[in-house]
Design an enzyme around this catalytic site. Structure first.
Site, PDB file in Angstrom:
ATOM      1  N   GLY A  12       0.723  -1.194  -0.008  1.00  0.00           N
ATOM      2  CA  GLY A  12      -0.144  -0.119  -0.018  1.00  0.00           C
ATOM      3  C   GLY A  12       0.721   1.314  -0.107  1.00  0.00           C
ATOM      4  O   GLY A  12       0.176   2.268   0.306  1.00  0.00           O
ATOM      5  N   ASN A 103      -4.097   2.582 -13.760  1.00  0.00           N
ATOM      6  CA  ASN A 103      -3.292   1.916 -13.294  1.00  0.00           C
ATOM      7  C   ASN A 103      -1.831   2.569 -13.463  1.00  0.00           C
ATOM      8  O   ASN A 103      -1.539   3.106 -14.337  1.00  0.00           O
ATOM      9  CB  ASN A 103      -3.267   0.471 -13.770  1.00  0.00           C
ATOM     10  CG  ASN A 103      -2.360  -0.512 -13.427  1.00  0.00           C
ATOM     11  OD1 ASN A 103      -2.196  -0.608 -11.990  1.00  0.00           O
ATOM     12  ND2 ASN A 103      -1.690  -1.359 -14.315  1.00  0.00           N
ATOM     13  N   HIS A 105       2.178   1.197 -13.597  1.00  0.00           N
ATOM     14  CA  HIS A 105       2.772   0.055 -13.931  1.00  0.00           C
ATOM     15  C   HIS A 105       4.231   0.324 -13.832  1.00  0.00           C
ATOM     16  O   HIS A 105       4.803   1.197 -14.402  1.00  0.00           O
ATOM     17  CB  HIS A 105       2.468  -0.688 -15.259  1.00  0.00           C
ATOM     18  CG  HIS A 105       3.310  -1.865 -15.715  1.00  0.00           C
ATOM     19  ND1 HIS A 105       2.734  -3.063 -15.145  1.00  0.00           N
ATOM     20  CD2 HIS A 105       4.299  -2.120 -16.277  1.00  0.00           C
ATOM     21  CE1 HIS A 105       3.133  -3.934 -15.426  1.00  0.00           C
ATOM     22  NE2 HIS A 105       4.178  -3.579 -16.302  1.00  0.00           N
TER      23      HIS A 105
END
Length: 189
Positions: A12, A103, A105
């Site tokens: 996290g 997202n 990456h």
């Protein structure tokens, strides 16, 4: 106020960075919810410490529109941010939130993307291939794994003597510097 849900599966650190950014900047966006598929993930402790609600949903519930969509509706979620989320996003969610799911990456896509390419696996592959550059990619989520439209990329050099851990540290710094800002610029500004 744009309400953000973060989907995460692990430690996290990216989720915490995004939450802190929006709590400190008061810029028209807020992290309203963290959804996690693992009940023992550290991201849940981080969310609690930062005062953000978190919901644990196993894969079967995340893949069930009758379970997932009502939770997102309850929190008034406008945008979904994947931050170390290791499950494929179900098609119904992509359709419901078309161009509202991003997202991050840890490579310069299309290099080192796709199934099985995440975290340390990517950094090991970058070093093994003798790459002289790597970086991060923020992209919209589409039906194909790591194939959505690229929003932003940033790169760092890879030295000949860099280990996968060295590369990982460089990538974490890029993520910290850029991810929250790119979310803000994409959805709020």
């Amino acid at each position: 106020m744009k309400r953000i849900a973060i989907f995460a599966s692990g430690n996290g650190s990216n989720a915490e960075n995004v939450i802190n950014y929006f709590q400190q900047h008061r810029c028209g966006g807020e992290v309203a919810l963290v959804i996690c598929n693992k009940p023992d993930a550290a991201v849940l402790d981080r969310a609690a410490r930062l005062g953000v609600d978190a919901v644990v949903m196993p894969r079967a519930e995340i893949n069930d529109p009758d379970k997932l969509l009502p939770v997102l509706d309850e929190y008034g979620v406008d945008v979904i941010v994947l931050a170390g989320f290791l499950l494929m996003v179900p098609g119904f969610l992509i359709e419901s939130y078309r161009n509202r799911i991003v997202n991050i990456h840890p490579s310069l896509l299309p290099k080192y993307g796709g199934k099985g390419m995440y975290g340390r696996h990517i950094h090991e592959a970058v070093v093994a291939a003798g790459e002289r550059e790597t970086g991060i990619t923020v992209h919209f989520v589409s039906e194909g794994c790591d194939e959505g439209e690229v929003i932003f990329q940033a790169s760092v050099p890879v030295a000949e003597d860099d280990t996968p851990a060295d590369v990982e540290a460089k990538i974490h710094e890029l993520e910290r510097l850029h991810f929250p800002r790119v979310i803000r610029e994409t959805f709020i500004d």
